[in-house]
Design an enzyme around this catalytic site. Sequence first.
Site, short mmCIF file in Angstrom:
data_model
loop_
_atom_site.label_atom_id
_atom_site.label_comp_id
_atom_site.label_asym_id
_atom_site.label_seq_id
_atom_site.Cartn_x
_atom_site.Cartn_y
_atom_site.Cartn_z
CG ASP A 174 73.83 -23.71 -4.12
OD1 ASP A 174 75.06 -23.91 -3.97
OD2 ASP A 174 73.10 -23.32 -3.20
CB THR A 232 63.04 -13.42 1.52
OG1 THR A 232 63.46 -14.70 1.03
CG2 THR A 232 61.63 -13.13 1.07
NE ARG A 234 71.49 -9.83 5.42
CZ ARG A 234 70.67 -10.56 6.17
NH1 ARG A 234 69.44 -10.80 5.75
NH2 ARG A 234 71.06 -11.04 7.33
CD GLU A 263 67.06 -4.31 5.40
OE1 GLU A 263 66.31 -4.50 4.45
OE2 GLU A 263 67.38 -5.21 6.19
CG HIS A 302 65.15 -7.67 7.23
ND1 HIS A 302 66.44 -7.43 6.86
CD2 HIS A 302 65.11 -8.98 7.60
CE1 HIS A 302 67.16 -8.53 7.01
NE2 HIS A 302 66.37 -9.49 7.45
P1 NAI Z 1 72.58 -21.31 3.62
O1 NAI Z 1 73.98 -20.98 3.98
O2 NAI Z 1 71.94 -22.53 4.15
O3 NAI Z 1 72.45 -21.35 2.01
C1 NAI Z 1 73.07 -20.44 1.15
C2 NAI Z 1 73.26 -21.15 -0.18
O4 NAI Z 1 73.71 -20.19 -1.14
C3 NAI Z 1 74.34 -22.27 -0.13
O5 NAI Z 1 73.79 -23.47 -0.63
C4 NAI Z 1 75.45 -21.73 -1.03
O6 NAI Z 1 76.14 -22.76 -1.74
C5 NAI Z 1 74.65 -20.85 -1.97
N1 NAI Z 1 75.43 -19.82 -2.67
C6 NAI Z 1 76.45 -19.07 -2.20
N2 NAI Z 1 76.87 -18.21 -3.16
C7 NAI Z 1 76.08 -18.44 -4.25
C8 NAI Z 1 76.01 -17.88 -5.54
N3 NAI Z 1 76.84 -16.90 -5.93
N4 NAI Z 1 75.06 -18.34 -6.40
C9 NAI Z 1 74.22 -19.33 -6.03
N5 NAI Z 1 74.24 -19.90 -4.82
C10 NAI Z 1 75.16 -19.46 -3.93
O7 NAI Z 1 71.75 -19.99 4.00
P2 NAI Z 1 70.19 -19.89 4.32
O8 NAI Z 1 69.93 -20.21 5.75
O9 NAI Z 1 69.43 -20.61 3.27
O10 NAI Z 1 69.96 -18.30 4.18
C11 NAI Z 1 70.17 -17.64 2.94
C12 NAI Z 1 70.19 -16.14 3.20
O11 NAI Z 1 68.91 -15.71 3.62
C13 NAI Z 1 71.11 -15.71 4.37
O12 NAI Z 1 72.44 -15.55 3.95
C14 NAI Z 1 70.51 -14.42 4.83
O13 NAI Z 1 71.15 -13.33 4.20
C15 NAI Z 1 69.06 -14.49 4.33
N6 NAI Z 1 68.12 -14.46 5.45
C16 NAI Z 1 67.14 -13.51 5.44
C17 NAI Z 1 66.23 -13.41 6.47
C18 NAI Z 1 65.12 -12.41 6.48
O14 NAI Z 1 64.52 -12.17 7.53
N7 NAI Z 1 64.78 -11.82 5.36
C19 NAI Z 1 66.33 -14.32 7.63
C20 NAI Z 1 67.35 -15.34 7.52
C21 NAI Z 1 68.22 -15.39 6.46
#
Ligand code: NAI
Length: 336
Positions: A174, A232, A234, A263, A302
């Site tokens: 990260d 899980t 995108r 999707e 999803h």
């Molecule tokens: P968050 O914003 O708390 O964490 C995202 C992390 O990714 C951050 O620490 C950021 O620094 C890091 N990051 C950004 N670009 C990066 C890269 N190129 N390489 C490595 N790390 C990188 O987000 P959270 O809440 O943890 O959610 C993550 C993702 O989960 C969301 O963006 C959403 O797309 C997905 N999600 C999926 C759901 C589902 O039902 N399947 C439900 C909720 C979220």
Amino acid sequence: MEGKKVCFFEVEKWEQEIFSHYLSGKAELTFYQHRLTQNNLDEAKDADIITSFIYSDLSDKTLDQLKGLKGIATMSVGTDHIGLNEAENKNITVCNVPAYGPNTVAEHTIALLLALSRKIVPSVERTREGIYEYQGLTGWDLAGKTIGIIGTGKIGTLVAKATLGLSMRVVAYDPHPNPELEKLGVEYVSMPQLFHLSDVITLHVPLADGTRHLIGKEQFEQMKKGVVILNTARGALIDAQALIDALNIGIVAQAGIDVLDDEGLLKEEKQFFSSYFDKTDFQTALANHALMRDERVLVTPHNAFNSKESLRNIIHTTVDNIIGLLDNDPINVVNK
Ligand code: NAI
């Protein structure tokens, strides 16, 4: 606030009742269970505020046509389905649900991992057929294996803690390492090192221009033979065709996937015949079908967010977001 129109897409009857309970009298509310697409834009043409989940088309092209739109309250964390640049240009305020339950998605990720490692789905399918035999259902242990977590934000952090609890070695990448995790024993490494070390790789990063197809042919080639992939976050973070190739040549042994690229097309396949879809969409849809049929792959629709507790949080935060937009005092704004 009087006289404003809020148009809801992708809301089920029970959700409509809750929104009506909290918002009736504050604005004119219109509910649709279907999603907003280029073909039914008329339904939103007078809307001041649109609320939807992620399958509605809120692209630049849509926002350009909705002249009176002032706000979007998406019922999701992710905002990659929204044309944020056009929203900025048109002064449309976009609000999201920043965290309705990161544990819910983390728990689903662990559920996929354990289901894969212990062959839960074929085991249950077998006993449902009345066959009580374990031959051919040998699993593999998580303890002692290495998991590579890409993205240690809210969800990735909980996956790290859970897998440490399962006695896995946890490495992570990260750009903003979490010192709390380092104290617990998580080792931050570069992406190539993570690919090289990991028996399981799980994605928890947002989809953005820089992360589309973050994992493709070049990345699969750096991974251990027999790696297990979890996604899980995108669908478009992974090049689906490259994943199929990696499964076919044995780089990837198993995959647990809750999100597929494009999707929305899987929900309404008649949309294929619309002029809005090009050849690339067909290729993605074919790749998605190949993944869903593959016995080495578990695909859930999803569904990772879909717990009773999360749904309640999503609706209550969305109500607050809508009230903020109606009062010109928006909260959870992602584009300002
Ligand atoms: P968050 O914003 O708390 O964490 C995202 C992390 O990714 C951050 O620490 C950021 O620094 C890091 N990051 C950004 N670009 C990066 C890269 N190129 N390489 C490595 N790390 C990188 O987000 P959270 O809440 O943890 O959610 C993550 C993702 O989960 C969301 O963006 C959403 O797309 C997905 N999600 C999926 C759901 C589902 O039902 N399947 C439900 C909720 C979220």
